[in-house]
Design an enzyme around this catalytic site. Structure first.
Site, PDB file in Angstrom:
ATOM      1  N   ASP A   8       8.940   7.430   1.193  1.00 54.82           N
ATOM      2  CA  ASP A   8       8.012   6.810   0.248  1.00 54.82           C
ATOM      3  C   ASP A   8       8.783   6.433  -1.008  1.00 54.82           C
ATOM      4  O   ASP A   8       9.437   7.285  -1.621  1.00 54.82           O
ATOM      5  CB  ASP A   8       6.879   7.777  -0.108  1.00 54.82           C
ATOM      6  N   ASP A 131      -6.483   4.068   6.799  1.00 54.24           N
ATOM      7  CA  ASP A 131      -6.614   5.316   6.056  1.00 54.24           C
ATOM      8  C   ASP A 131      -8.091   5.676   6.017  1.00 54.24           C
ATOM      9  O   ASP A 131      -8.922   4.834   5.675  1.00 54.24           O
ATOM     10  CB  ASP A 131      -6.091   5.147   4.631  1.00 54.24           C
TER      11      ASP A 131
END
Length: 248
Positions: A8, A131
């Site tokens: 990330d 998500d």
């Protein structure tokens, strides 16, 4: 079973967020290319990159870090990237630059025409990141919960030619509380394309549970905080997954 290390990216560094909160980030490395090499050397067969600044800004931001990672390991294994991908030009530049898969998240939900066009233009390269919390899809860096059911949307995207679905349980991401196996399997069973699990991977027990449901269509799992915090030894976990699933 693919164990896919996550890198990330925030401000050019490797970080992990807690439940998608940019204000709750922990830095794990300042050289993303070196981090990518570390995971490849540990046996990774795919990498998962997230442009966190891009996800929140709605446009790519971590260009230099992404380019450095692709230069370092792009010839060794497929790399997938999500975060801030909102137009076809961005996809084309990434794929031309050596990226294997782009992950479209918020834009797939808010602008389905864009996703359709992307699948038509770049077939085989498009993954959708869904998500969800309690079965409902979230968008905009998890800040907005929609009324869309995960399974319904995923089926529609499958019809359009999406390569696979990365399914993240946002109630668990970065919490080391265990993968939501039940919800992941439910989604995989409803589709013919593969599902990649994400959010909450805590340790070897999760890997073993996921291997047991690989035949249901769960192709892999994103490995995030657990491999950075030391709760999971990546090389040992991939070796265990290969052993359980009979891979070489």
């Amino acid at each position: 079973m693919l164990l896919i290390p996550a890198i990330d990216l925030k401000d050019g560094h490797c970080v992990r967020l807690k439940q998608g909160d940019m204000d709750q980030s922990t830095t794990f490395g300042e050289d993303p290319a070196a981090m990518a090499r570390k995971w490849v050397d540990a046996g990774a067969r795919r990498l998962h990159l997230v442009d966190l600044n891009g996800a929140f800004a709605g446009a790519p931001k971590n260009h230099a870090a992404i380019k450095a990672i692709l230069k370092e390991v792009g010839d060794d294994l497929p790399v997938q990237l999500g975060g801030g991908i909102r137009d076809l030009d961005t996809i084309e530049k990434y794929i031309d630059g050596g990226l294997r898969y782009v992950i479209i998240g918020t834009a797939a939900v808010k602008n389905p025409g864009f996703l359709k066009d992307a699948c038509s233009a770049f077939g085989g390269h498009i993954i959708v990141g869904l998500d969800a919390k309690d079965g409902k899809v979230a968008t905009d860096g998890w800040s907005k919960l929609t009324g869309h059911e995960v399974v319904d949307l995923a089926k529609r995207f499958e019809d359009w030619g999406v390569e696979s679905i990365v399914y993240t349980d946002i109630g668990r991401d970065g919490m080391l509380s265990g993968i939501n196996i039940e919800a992941t399997v439910k989604l995989a069973q409803a589709l013919t394309i593969p599902v990649i699990a994400s959010g909450g991977l805590a340790g070897m027990a999760d890997i073993e549970q996921l291997c047991a449901v690989e035949s249901e269509g769960v192709e892999g799992v994103i490995c995030g905080r657990a491999i950075y915090s030391g709760d999971l030894d990546f090389a040992a976990a991939q070796a265990r997954a290969d052993e359980l699933n009979g891979a070489a």
